[in-house]
Design a protein around this motif. Structure first.
Motif, mmCIF file in Angstrom:
data_model
loop_
_atom_site.group_PDB
_atom_site.id
_atom_site.type_symbol
_atom_site.label_atom_id
_atom_site.label_comp_id
_atom_site.label_asym_id
_atom_site.label_seq_id
_atom_site.Cartn_x
_atom_site.Cartn_y
_atom_site.Cartn_z
ATOM 1 N N ASN A 113 0.824 -1.130 -0.019
ATOM 2 C CA ASN A 113 0.030 0.007 -0.062
ATOM 3 C C ASN A 113 0.859 1.196 0.148
ATOM 4 N N GLY A 155 -1.775 3.846 1.600
ATOM 5 C CA GLY A 155 -3.151 3.717 1.120
ATOM 6 C C GLY A 155 -3.274 3.894 -0.422
ATOM 7 N N ARG A 158 -8.080 2.519 -3.571
ATOM 8 C CA ARG A 158 -8.901 1.767 -3.131
ATOM 9 C C ARG A 158 -9.228 1.745 -1.862
ATOM 10 N N ASN A 159 -8.235 2.514 -1.067
ATOM 11 C CA ASN A 159 -8.665 2.697 0.383
ATOM 12 C C ASN A 159 -9.342 4.090 0.835
ATOM 13 N N ASP A 160 -10.229 4.077 1.699
ATOM 14 C CA ASP A 160 -10.878 5.047 2.258
ATOM 15 C C ASP A 160 -9.741 6.247 2.966
ATOM 16 N N GLN A 162 -5.760 7.719 3.636
ATOM 17 C CA GLN A 162 -4.379 7.698 3.040
ATOM 18 C C GLN A 162 -3.799 8.644 3.839
ATOM 19 N N TRP A 195 -9.350 11.405 3.109
ATOM 20 C CA TRP A 195 -10.445 10.704 3.259
ATOM 21 C C TRP A 195 -11.271 10.766 2.121
#
Length: 402
Positions: A113, A155, A158-160, A162, A195
């Motif tokens: 990530n 992140g 794809r991640n909410d 970072q 976010w």
């Protein structure tokens, strides 16, 4: 008769002729490119002085050699853009100069990530004569700027959430003694998080710590700030992004120059059709590099506390090859006379307006031609600044082998 076209420009013209002929049959894409550009322009007020001081006009020829690469390597990407240019003035030959610009970097990503970027830039050019406050400058002044940045992020898209960190460094110096007090270097560290629940909205917050120095004064400052950012895709045709920063800046010696307040940027991009794109920007800036213009002991120093600007940009794609563009700038600077200790502080303001109109013809994927005209003016009722007017016109031809 003296040949007024410099050797670099003649070389650029030769490259242009060669590239124009070859690119018609050079269709294969490559990570590398090599090219040249040649421009001819006119400026009605080179030194941006008031009418009472007799503005000097001149025509300018600029030739440049271009080279670069953009190479993906697995998950990484390496890129670099280099420009070597020679600028020649018809009458004010003492301003003739050789400059360059390099922008390079590395985008990296791990299997997990983590991702980040390294950027390195340097530029040498004739400095702008429109940034001075109380005094005008009518001599050659070369500006050199060096910058470096490194960032890392945990992140992906794809991640909410970072989390990121970034380090930035910038140094600026000038050849003219009149600008020595503006030479500065700055180091900044930014740590924060972003976010985004969807591709439509991204929100961010970061703490920013910075240290800056003015070697010739000498003086230095510490800056502490909090930054909030946002990016919102309102619709398929409308997009908003911006940031708000609260900064507190404290100087080691000249405490009367301390700054505490809000700065920021709000930008709206609107594309009502596939051919028309409009951008509106509101900017509030407190640039520390604009704060000093003189370091004579016990003498007042004029500087800009805050600059508020409105910027409008538009581009209309008339055909697949012809694009018209227009822009307008309106900037209001709040000026302060940083008087010696015990003396009263004087305040004022000035307003700068800039309007331009241009057109570009992309003859092929590798050859483009463009022209631009602009009008710039500054008005003030304060003795902390001065008024001027300038008209400019410029045309260029650029070709590249890719």
């Amino acid at each position: 008769m003296t040949n007024t076209l410099p050797r670099a420009c003649r070389s650029a013209a030769g490259w242009l002729l060669f590239a124009t002929v070859v690119t018609s049959s050079h269709a294969q894409m490559s990570p590398y490119y090599l090219g040249a550009s040649l421009s001819r322009g006119h400026d009605s007020n080179i030194f941006r002085v008031p009418e009472a001081k007799g503005p000097q006009s001149d025509s300018i020829t600029t030739g440049a050699l271009l080279a670069g690469l953009n190479q993906p390597i697995s998950r990484q990407r390496v890129y670099a853009d280099l420009e070597l240019r020679r600028q020649r003035f018809d009458k004010l030959q003492e301003l003739n100069n050789t400059g360059y610009k390099l922008a390079s970097g590395l985008d990296w990503e791990t299997v997990g990530n983590f991702s980040g970027a390294l950027k390195l830039g340097t530029e040498k050019s004739l400095a702008s004569y429109s940034t001075l406050f109380q005094e005008t400058l009518q001599e050659k002044n070369i500006e050199r700027e060096r910058s470096f940045s490194a960032s890392v992020q945990r992140g992906t898209a794809r991640n909410d959430l970072q989390v990121f960190g970034a380090l930035n460094a910038r140094e600026v110096d000038y050849s003219s003694p009149a600008f020595r007090s503006r030479e500065n270097n700055r180091r900044a560290l930014r740590i924060g998080a972003r976010w985004h629940k969807s591709d439509l909205l991204t929100l961010g917050a970061a703490a920013v710590e910075a240290r800056g120095k003015y070697p010739s004064l000498p003086d230095a400052y510490n800056s502490h700030g909090v930054e909030f950012t946002g990016d919102w895709a309102v619709s398929g045709a409308s997009h908003l992004d911006g940031k708000i920063i609260h900064e507190r800046r404290r100087y080691d010696s000249a405490r009367q120059r301390d700054f505490s307040g809000l700065t920021g940027l709000l930008r709206w991009k609107w594309e009502p059709t596939g051919k028309l794109a409009l951008t509106t920007s509101l900017l509030r800036d407190a640039d520390d590099s604009e704060r000093f213009t003189d370091n004579t002991p016990n003498q007042p120093i004029a500087g800009s506390r805050v600059t508020n600007s409105v910027m409008l940009d538009g581009a209309w794609k008339a055909t697949s090859k012809i694009t018209f563009n227009a822009s307008m700038r309106y900037s209001d600077r709040k000026l302060v006379n940083f008087a010696p200790s015990g003396a009263p502080m004087q305040r004022g303001s000035d307003t700068t307006r800039l309007a331009s109109l241009g057109a570009t013809w992309t003859a092929t994927n590798n050859v483009s031609v463009g022209c631009n005209v602009a009008r710039e003016s500054r008005s003030t009722e304060s003795n902390l600044s001065f008024s001027y007017k300038a008209n400019t016109a410029n045309c260029y031809l650029q070709a590249a082998l890719k």
